[in-house]
Design a protein around this motif. Structure first.
Motif, mmCIF file in Angstrom:
data_model
loop_
_atom_site.group_PDB
_atom_site.id
_atom_site.type_symbol
_atom_site.label_atom_id
_atom_site.label_comp_id
_atom_site.label_asym_id
_atom_site.label_seq_id
_atom_site.Cartn_x
_atom_site.Cartn_y
_atom_site.Cartn_z
ATOM 1 N N TYR A 88 0.795 -1.220 0.000
ATOM 2 C CA TYR A 88 0.000 0.000 0.000
ATOM 3 C C TYR A 88 0.838 1.285 0.000
ATOM 4 O O TYR A 88 0.337 2.351 0.343
ATOM 5 N N GLN A 107 2.453 4.500 -1.526
ATOM 6 C CA GLN A 107 2.157 5.444 -2.602
ATOM 7 C C GLN A 107 3.288 6.477 -2.665
ATOM 8 O O GLN A 107 3.626 7.087 -1.657
ATOM 9 N N ASP A 148 -5.587 1.736 0.356
ATOM 10 C CA ASP A 148 -5.512 3.078 -0.217
ATOM 11 C C ASP A 148 -6.610 3.346 -1.236
ATOM 12 O O ASP A 148 -6.449 4.188 -2.126
ATOM 13 N N GLY A 150 0.519 6.591 1.778
ATOM 14 C CA GLY A 150 -0.288 5.384 1.792
ATOM 15 C C GLY A 150 -0.435 4.888 3.221
ATOM 16 O O GLY A 150 0.353 5.235 4.106
ATOM 17 N N THR A 151 -1.453 4.061 3.460
ATOM 18 C CA THR A 151 -1.584 3.491 4.802
ATOM 19 C C THR A 151 -0.420 2.569 5.123
ATOM 20 O O THR A 151 -0.257 2.152 6.274
#
Length: 424
Positions: A59, A61, A248, A348-349
């Protein structure tokens, strides 16, 4: 996406669960939304790309419009600068450890007796060297194989042979850097799964626990489905806090493993400096994953009214790439030609999960977290996040807390973000 709240108004919990099961199963076979990045920005890319069927997606980004760092920073290896002193060199773009400690009211010491496990797919051959650059840049103590702070293992627990590079280098660097930022004194064990396959990463969690991890962060997931329950036991280790990113893709079908009852599901926020008493402003990040499970029952400690199943998230930390964190990564396979080796701004998470793992390690009480119940009983120790939503495209929850950061518990940010260690 269906409006959960409107269904609640006309159906009981049993009927709603059945309706959700049908609708979410249909959606999962058509779109697998948890495996599709939030498309709410044009200057962000997936760090790991699209997964194959049966695989997890990381996840992380990455910002594509911000890269690089001070020249002196890139001369750091093995914990010592060779060009510019730590005091003189400007810091890279993105939030650093001091920012996170300020925003979340965290102590700078603690966790020396804790080992944070990180589970990822494939080998990042530059992981330790890149970590040395990050830690030296921010004046954190060295964490190396030589001093016993850092270990890198394959999914069977061996230091060699390590699996081939799966292109998750940005994710691995993000995880290592965020644990270091939150808990500079913690030890770290990085377990590299043979592949992003669901089974390989589940086995890697068991290996991290066997290697002595007191907290395990998992910054990956896939849409919950009929096979998810088969892997739940790998994410349940009483005495060890297991955390997972919620994804996300905004308000959607929940992501596994975050949806497991034994896992602390970590959502995401946008975090910026502000002229207020806290010094920071925080709202829900539009990409933060949230959702109501159709496959897993609501745990007794979770009492939100409009979801009859397990609801995610539980807690959160910064995840928005636009207010992202600084990460140092040089893994060529992961970067491909798409990113500049060195400093990048990442979100992102995937960022939020290792931050919260580090916070739990700072507190030193992982045994309190066989699940997230302790957090729900200590909400006074959290910043309740109000404002923003995670509605993307035609997703909608009809104004409900499940996709809007309303006061109290809400889906995108859970109970909130750390305000010191009282909630941990």
């Amino acid at each position: 996406m269906m409006k959960i709240r409107s269904l609640v108004a006309v159906a009981g919990a049993t009927a709603l669960t059945a309706a959700l099961t049908v609708a979410m199963t249909t959606t999962a076979t058509a779109a697998t939304p948890a495996q599709t990045a939030a498309r709410h920005t044009t200057n962000v890319m997936d760090a790991c790309g699209r997964p194959a069927p049966g695989q997890m997606r990381c996840y992380a980004q990455v910002r594509t419009d911000v890269a690089g760092g001070p020249a002196g920073v890139r001369g750091v290896h093995g914990g010592a600068r060779t060009a510019v002193s730590a005091a003189a060199a400007p810091l890279p773009s993105g939030l650093g450890p001091a920012d996170l400690h300020s925003a979340y009211n965290l102590p700078t010491t603690g966790g020396a007796n804790q080992t944070v496990g990180i589970v990822d797919a494939g080998d990042d051959p530059t992981a330790e060297a890149d970590l040395a650059v990050y830690r030296a840049t921010y004046n954190l103590p060295p964490c190396t194989t030589a001093n016993g702070c850092f270990r890198k293992l394959d999914q069977k627990g061996a230091a060699t042979p390590l699996p081939p590079d799966a292109g998750w280098g940005v994710e691995e660097a993000l995880d290592l850097d965020m644990v270091s930022a939150a808990c500079p004194e913690c030890k770290i064990v990085l377990v590299e799964g043979d592949s992003p396959d669901v089974a390989d990463l589940a086995a890697s969690v068991d290996t991290a626990v066997a290697a002595g991890a007191t907290e395990v962060s998992n910054s990956y997931g896939t849409t919950e489905n009929t096979e998810s329950a088969a892997y739940a036991s790998h994410y349940s280790h009483p005495g060890v806090a297991i955390l997972a990113s919620t994804g996300d893709s905004g308000y959607q079908i929940p992501s596994s493993p975050a949806v497991y009852q034994s896992v602390i599901a970590v959502g995401g926020t946008s975090l910026v400096k502000a002229a207020n008493a806290r010094g920071w402003s925080e709202t829900a990040w539009s990409g933060a994953g949230s959702g109501c499970s159709a496959w897993f029952d609501k745990p007794a400690w979770q009492t939100d009214p409009d979801c009859p199943g397990r609801m995610v998230a539980d807690v959160s930390a910064v995840a928005d790439p636009q207010s992202g964190v600084a990460v140092y990564v040089t893994d060529k396979t992961s970067l491909g030609g798409r990113l500049v080796p060195g400093w990048n701004v990442v979100g992102g998470t995937s960022a939020a999960s290792p931050i919260i793992a580090g916070v739990i390690a700072l507190s030193g009480h992982p045994g309190r977290f066989p699940n997230a119940a302790y957090l729900y009983a200590h909400t006074d120790g959290l910043h309740n996040v109000v404002g923003g939503n995670n509605v993307l495209g035609d997703q909608d929850c009809g104004g409900d807390y499940q996709c809007n950061a309303l006061p109290g518990y809400n889906g995108p940010t859970g109970l909130g973000t750390p305000n010191g260690l009282a909630a941990f």
